[in-house]
Design an enzyme around this catalytic site. Structure first.
Site, mmCIF file in Angstrom:
data_model
loop_
_atom_site.group_PDB
_atom_site.id
_atom_site.type_symbol
_atom_site.label_atom_id
_atom_site.label_comp_id
_atom_site.label_asym_id
_atom_site.label_seq_id
_atom_site.Cartn_x
_atom_site.Cartn_y
_atom_site.Cartn_z
ATOM 1 N N SER A 12 -41.908 -14.934 46.317
ATOM 2 C CA SER A 12 -43.087 -15.597 46.456
ATOM 3 C C SER A 12 -43.585 -15.272 45.032
ATOM 4 O O SER A 12 -43.860 -14.162 44.587
ATOM 5 C CB SER A 12 -43.864 -15.015 47.362
ATOM 6 O OG SER A 12 -45.345 -15.095 47.210
ATOM 7 N N HIS A 37 -41.073 -19.783 46.216
ATOM 8 C CA HIS A 37 -42.083 -19.694 47.331
ATOM 9 C C HIS A 37 -43.466 -19.617 46.626
ATOM 10 O O HIS A 37 -43.675 -18.793 46.050
ATOM 11 C CB HIS A 37 -41.832 -18.580 48.636
ATOM 12 C CG HIS A 37 -42.893 -18.797 49.520
ATOM 13 N ND1 HIS A 37 -42.512 -19.525 50.673
ATOM 14 C CD2 HIS A 37 -43.889 -18.005 49.785
ATOM 15 C CE1 HIS A 37 -43.412 -19.250 51.391
ATOM 16 N NE2 HIS A 37 -44.404 -18.173 50.953
ATOM 17 N N ASP A 39 -47.437 -19.629 47.111
ATOM 18 C CA ASP A 39 -48.265 -19.426 48.150
ATOM 19 C C ASP A 39 -49.931 -19.877 47.762
ATOM 20 O O ASP A 39 -50.467 -19.385 47.051
ATOM 21 C CB ASP A 39 -48.324 -17.970 48.213
ATOM 22 C CG ASP A 39 -47.445 -17.174 49.092
ATOM 23 O OD1 ASP A 39 -46.863 -16.393 48.940
ATOM 24 O OD2 ASP A 39 -47.110 -17.855 50.328
ATOM 25 N N MET A 41 -53.785 -20.332 48.608
ATOM 26 C CA MET A 41 -54.632 -19.816 49.595
ATOM 27 C C MET A 41 -55.870 -20.326 48.942
ATOM 28 O O MET A 41 -56.398 -20.622 48.073
ATOM 29 C CB MET A 41 -54.557 -18.534 49.517
ATOM 30 C CG MET A 41 -53.374 -17.695 49.696
ATOM 31 S SD MET A 41 -53.306 -15.935 49.529
ATOM 32 C CE MET A 41 -51.481 -15.462 49.834
ATOM 33 N N HIS A 70 -46.390 -23.272 50.529
ATOM 34 C CA HIS A 70 -47.020 -22.725 51.773
ATOM 35 C C HIS A 70 -48.450 -22.790 51.639
ATOM 36 O O HIS A 70 -48.943 -21.960 51.118
ATOM 37 C CB HIS A 70 -46.449 -21.188 51.938
ATOM 38 C CG HIS A 70 -46.943 -20.241 53.082
ATOM 39 N ND1 HIS A 70 -46.945 -18.865 53.276
ATOM 40 C CD2 HIS A 70 -47.536 -20.997 54.034
ATOM 41 C CE1 HIS A 70 -47.373 -18.590 54.235
ATOM 42 N NE2 HIS A 70 -47.624 -19.675 54.716
ATOM 43 N N MET A 72 -51.696 -22.155 52.880
ATOM 44 C CA MET A 72 -52.531 -21.349 53.822
ATOM 45 C C MET A 72 -54.038 -22.025 53.412
ATOM 46 O O MET A 72 -54.591 -20.943 52.948
ATOM 47 C CB MET A 72 -52.523 -19.886 53.412
ATOM 48 C CG MET A 72 -51.017 -18.988 53.780
ATOM 49 S SD MET A 72 -50.579 -17.550 53.082
ATOM 50 C CE MET A 72 -49.886 -18.440 51.644
ATOM 51 N N MET A 141 -44.527 -15.658 60.227
ATOM 52 C CA MET A 141 -45.321 -14.811 59.304
ATOM 53 C C MET A 141 -45.264 -13.623 60.012
ATOM 54 O O MET A 141 -45.665 -13.180 61.238
ATOM 55 C CB MET A 141 -46.714 -15.213 59.408
ATOM 56 C CG MET A 141 -47.265 -16.388 58.704
ATOM 57 S SD MET A 141 -46.692 -16.325 56.789
ATOM 58 C CE MET A 141 -47.626 -15.308 56.197
ATOM 59 N N ASP A 177 -41.759 -14.606 56.491
ATOM 60 C CA ASP A 177 -42.635 -14.624 55.421
ATOM 61 C C ASP A 177 -43.541 -13.526 55.440
ATOM 62 O O ASP A 177 -44.578 -13.380 56.380
ATOM 63 C CB ASP A 177 -43.458 -15.666 55.418
ATOM 64 C CG ASP A 177 -44.229 -15.811 53.908
ATOM 65 O OD1 ASP A 177 -45.023 -16.559 53.764
ATOM 66 O OD2 ASP A 177 -43.769 -15.012 52.995
HETATM 67 C C1 DX5 Z 1 -48.842 -14.036 52.190
HETATM 68 C C2 DX5 Z 1 -47.698 -14.873 51.902
HETATM 69 C C3 DX5 Z 1 -46.451 -14.288 51.581
HETATM 70 C C4 DX5 Z 1 -46.253 -12.863 50.456
HETATM 71 C C5 DX5 Z 1 -45.260 -12.216 50.592
HETATM 72 O O1 DX5 Z 1 -49.609 -14.617 52.902
HETATM 73 O O2 DX5 Z 1 -47.572 -15.717 52.440
HETATM 74 O O3 DX5 Z 1 -45.473 -15.231 50.941
HETATM 75 O O4 DX5 Z 1 -46.706 -13.359 49.417
HETATM 76 O O5 DX5 Z 1 -45.328 -10.901 49.884
HETATM 77 P P1 DX5 Z 1 -44.409 -9.568 50.286
HETATM 78 O O6 DX5 Z 1 -43.085 -10.176 50.304
HETATM 79 O O7 DX5 Z 1 -44.830 -8.963 49.311
HETATM 80 O O8 DX5 Z 1 -45.043 -9.237 51.600
HETATM 81 ZN ZN ZN Z 2 -45.905 -17.142 52.038
#
Ligand code: DX5
Ligand code: ZN
Length: 230
Positions: A12, A37, A39, A41, A70, A72, A141, A177
């Site tokens: 990620s 990946h 992320d 947000m 991903h 969010m 998750m 994840d």
């Molecule tokens: C959290 C993200 C994950 C996160 C994973 O909301 O969706 O992808 O970045 O990070 P680690 O592997 O450090 O938990």
């Molecule tokens: Zn993620």
């Protein structure tokens, strides 16, 4: 993309150097990353804010593997086309992001991209049963979304087992994840997962200028995951 349940490591970039995404992506792919990946947000669905379609468009030329976006964010439907046009290969929306997840998955499939369905730690898998015909990947998750570096929520292991049984031999990936480390990787593959997202566990100790730790970390995660793969 032909379907295979072989173990994949998807770093990620939330844990990457935000001032150096292109070089960081080239580094993790050169060091063995299978997917990248991304992320996204919105500081509404999750209490954090990262990046939008413009950044995805900017990093797309640096990704040779798979751009696994991903989302969010909530509402999500209005942004699906933008992430598809930015170059995402997989677009994952949260079941919890709105009242019409069936329509959201239809919209993702309508762009020609792979459709991912993400479920938070508090969400059961009953609803997933009615969405499998529109789903290419279920993202379980194992932390509450919003941040990297959090502790793995081990109560999710039973959910992963049950989901693997529900999926059967359908060509649907199970992606994990959050909190994936060399300790938790074998637990999730033993439960039936095949794609492991890892941020802090991959980027620890390295940089785009010193990428060797990325390769060591990715290889260690893969080895740990493969010891228990079902
Ligand atoms: C959290 C993200 C994950 C996160 C994973 O909301 O969706 O992808 O970045 O990070 P680690 O592997 O450090 O938990
Ligand atoms: Zn993620």
């Amino acid at each position: 993309m032909t379907f295979s349940r072989a173990i994949k490591i998807a770093p990620s970039i939330l844990s990457a150097d935000f001032a150096n995404f292109g070089a960081e992506i080239r580094a993790i792919e050169a060091q063995g990353a299978d997917w990248v990946h991304v992320d996204v947000m919105d500081n509404h669905f999750v209490p954090n804010l990262t990046f939008g379609p413009a950044l995805c468009r900017a990093i797309r030329p640096h990704i040779k593997t798979v751009m696994d976006v991903h989302l969010m964010i909530s509402p999500v439907d209005a942004f699906i086309t933008a992430y598809a046009e930015a170059g995402a290969d997989v677009i994952t929306a949260h079941l919890e992001a709105g009242p019409h997840i069936h329509r959201t998955l239809q919209a993702i499939r309508g762009t020609g991209k792979k459709a991912g369905l993400a479920i938070n730690p508090g969400t059961g898998i009953d609803a997933v049963a009615h969405l499998l015909d529109l789903t290419d990947l279920v993202c379980v998750m194992t932390v509450n979304p919003g941040f990297g570096g959090q502790k793995f929520i081990s109560s999710q292991l039973d959910k992963i087992c049950a989901l693997r049984a529900m999926i059967g031999d359908r060509p649907i990936h199970i992606e994990i994840d959050g909190g994936v480390t060399i300790e938790t990787a074998p637990l999730v593959t033993a439960a039936g997962a095949d794609i492991l997202v890892a941020g802090s566990a991959v980027f620890a100790g390295g940089s785009a200028e010193n990428p060797a730790p990325y390769g060591t970390n990715i290889a260690a995660l893969r080895r740990a995951a493969q010891t228990a793969a079902t």
